[in-house]
Write a protein that holds these residues in place. Structure first.
Motif, PDB file in Angstrom:
ATOM      1  N   VAL A  41       0.887  -1.159  -0.029  1.00 15.62           N
ATOM      2  CA  VAL A  41      -0.013  -0.075  -0.142  1.00 15.62           C
ATOM      3  C   VAL A  41       0.809   1.345  -0.019  1.00 15.62           C
ATOM      4  O   VAL A  41       0.632   2.150  -0.814  1.00 15.62           O
ATOM      5  CB  VAL A  41      -0.908   0.042   1.187  1.00 15.62           C
ATOM      6  N   GLY A  42       1.945   1.212   0.736  1.00 21.62           N
ATOM      7  CA  GLY A  42       2.637   2.404   0.665  1.00 21.62           C
ATOM      8  C   GLY A  42       3.386   2.482  -0.448  1.00 21.62           C
ATOM      9  O   GLY A  42       3.577   3.794  -1.101  1.00 21.62           O
ATOM     10  N   ALA A  68       2.488   1.693  -3.321  1.00 19.25           N
ATOM     11  CA  ALA A  68       1.460   2.002  -4.445  1.00 19.25           C
ATOM     12  C   ALA A  68       0.868   3.197  -4.404  1.00 19.25           C
ATOM     13  O   ALA A  68       0.745   3.894  -5.401  1.00 19.25           O
ATOM     14  CB  ALA A  68       0.379   0.964  -4.369  1.00 19.25           C
ATOM     15  N   HIS A  69       0.995   3.831  -3.178  1.00 20.00           N
ATOM     16  CA  HIS A  69       0.376   5.073  -3.001  1.00 20.00           C
ATOM     17  C   HIS A  69       1.332   6.291  -2.395  1.00 20.00           C
ATOM     18  O   HIS A  69       0.976   7.440  -2.414  1.00 20.00           O
ATOM     19  CB  HIS A  69      -0.988   5.362  -2.082  1.00 20.00           C
ATOM     20  N   GLY A  70       2.483   6.115  -2.533  1.00 21.62           N
ATOM     21  CA  GLY A  70       3.538   6.961  -2.202  1.00 21.62           C
ATOM     22  C   GLY A  70       3.348   7.354  -0.771  1.00 21.62           C
ATOM     23  O   GLY A  70       3.871   8.705  -0.410  1.00 21.62           O
ATOM     24  N   PHE A  71       3.068   6.446   0.177  1.00 17.08           N
ATOM     25  CA  PHE A  71       3.214   6.580   1.513  1.00 17.08           C
ATOM     26  C   PHE A  71       4.447   5.963   2.164  1.00 17.08           C
ATOM     27  O   PHE A  71       4.501   4.838   2.574  1.00 17.08           O
ATOM     28  CB  PHE A  71       1.903   5.915   2.431  1.00 17.08           C
ATOM     29  N   GLU A 106       5.670   2.541   4.120  1.00 14.63           N
ATOM     30  CA  GLU A 106       6.515   1.781   3.670  1.00 14.63           C
ATOM     31  C   GLU A 106       7.867   1.439   4.574  1.00 14.63           C
ATOM     32  O   GLU A 106       8.349   0.403   4.424  1.00 14.63           O
ATOM     33  CB  GLU A 106       7.131   2.138   2.087  1.00 14.63           C
ATOM     34  N   GLU A 157       6.491  11.563   4.168  1.00 16.54           N
ATOM     35  CA  GLU A 157       5.644  12.762   3.763  1.00 16.54           C
ATOM     36  C   GLU A 157       5.308  13.665   5.251  1.00 16.54           C
ATOM     37  O   GLU A 157       4.833  14.521   5.141  1.00 16.54           O
ATOM     38  CB  GLU A 157       4.197  12.281   3.334  1.00 16.54           C
TER      39      GLU A 157
END
Length: 196
Positions: free
Chosen positions: A14-15, A17-20, A24, A59
């Motif tokens: 998830v991290g 794939a979504h830039g979190f 990650e 982020e």
């Protein structure tokens, strides 16, 4: 253990794939630790390196995302005698831990980074500098009793584990006064753990 592994795998996906990057980073730290505990050293180191790369892109302004993988990776590199690779990471770890402490009080990571710096000095044949770092750590612990008391278990673990690896604290080889000071500090923190 299997459930935790699956959780971290999903979180990493998830991290990524979504830039979190914070997610990650955390997932890779968990996966890296798990791999190391199961004896998959190369995989564990690769995951910790990935966690560190993700930490730089995270982020948030929270330095913990860099501090945690730095501390873990430095420990692994010292264990495998990869001192040349560990050296720039130790210096980075020390700066990140100091920055975190300036931002909101002293933390266990500052003590851990001082012990990592002591290990680096010792590995480079500078026992006097290693001793200086241990003394700075002891002063830090004494000056920040409230923070130590609040998280006594963390501090106890960091100091106990970190000092096990230093030849300058070996009862047969080390400086007696420094060895006694560390032992006294550990005893004080162990009492705090009992009170919490």
């Amino acid at each position: 253990r299997e459930e935790g592994y699956l959780y971290f795998q999903r979180a990493r996906a998830v991290g990524a794939a979504h830039g979190f990057f914070s997610v990650e980073c955390t997932a890779c730290c968990g996966l890296g630790n798990g791999a190391m505990q199961e004896g998959r050293h190369e995989e564990g180191v690769a995951l910790l390196r990935n966690a560190l790369a993700a930490a730089q892109l995270n982020e948030t302004d929270d330095p913990a995302y860099e501090i945690v993988p730095l501390g873990q990776l430095v420990g692994v590199l010292f264990t495998t005698n990869a001192v040349d690779e560990a050296e720039p990471l130790v210096l980075r770890y020390r700066e990140a831990a100091k920055a975190q402490s300036r931002g909101g009080g002293r933390s266990w990571s500052e003590c851990d980074s001082l012990l990592a710096t002591a290990r680096l000095h010792e590995a480079r044949g500078r026992p006097e500098e290693a001793g200086r770092e241990v003394r700075v750590m002891l002063d830090l612990l004494r000056e920040n009793r409230a923070a130590v008391h609040e998280r006594a278990g963390f501090f106890y673990s960091v100091v106990r584990e970190g000092t096990k690896h230093l030849m300058i604290l070996d009862p047969e080889l080390g400086e007696e006064e420094l060895i006694k000071s560390v032992a006294a500090e550990l005893a004080d923190i162990r009492e705090m753990v009992k009170l919490v």
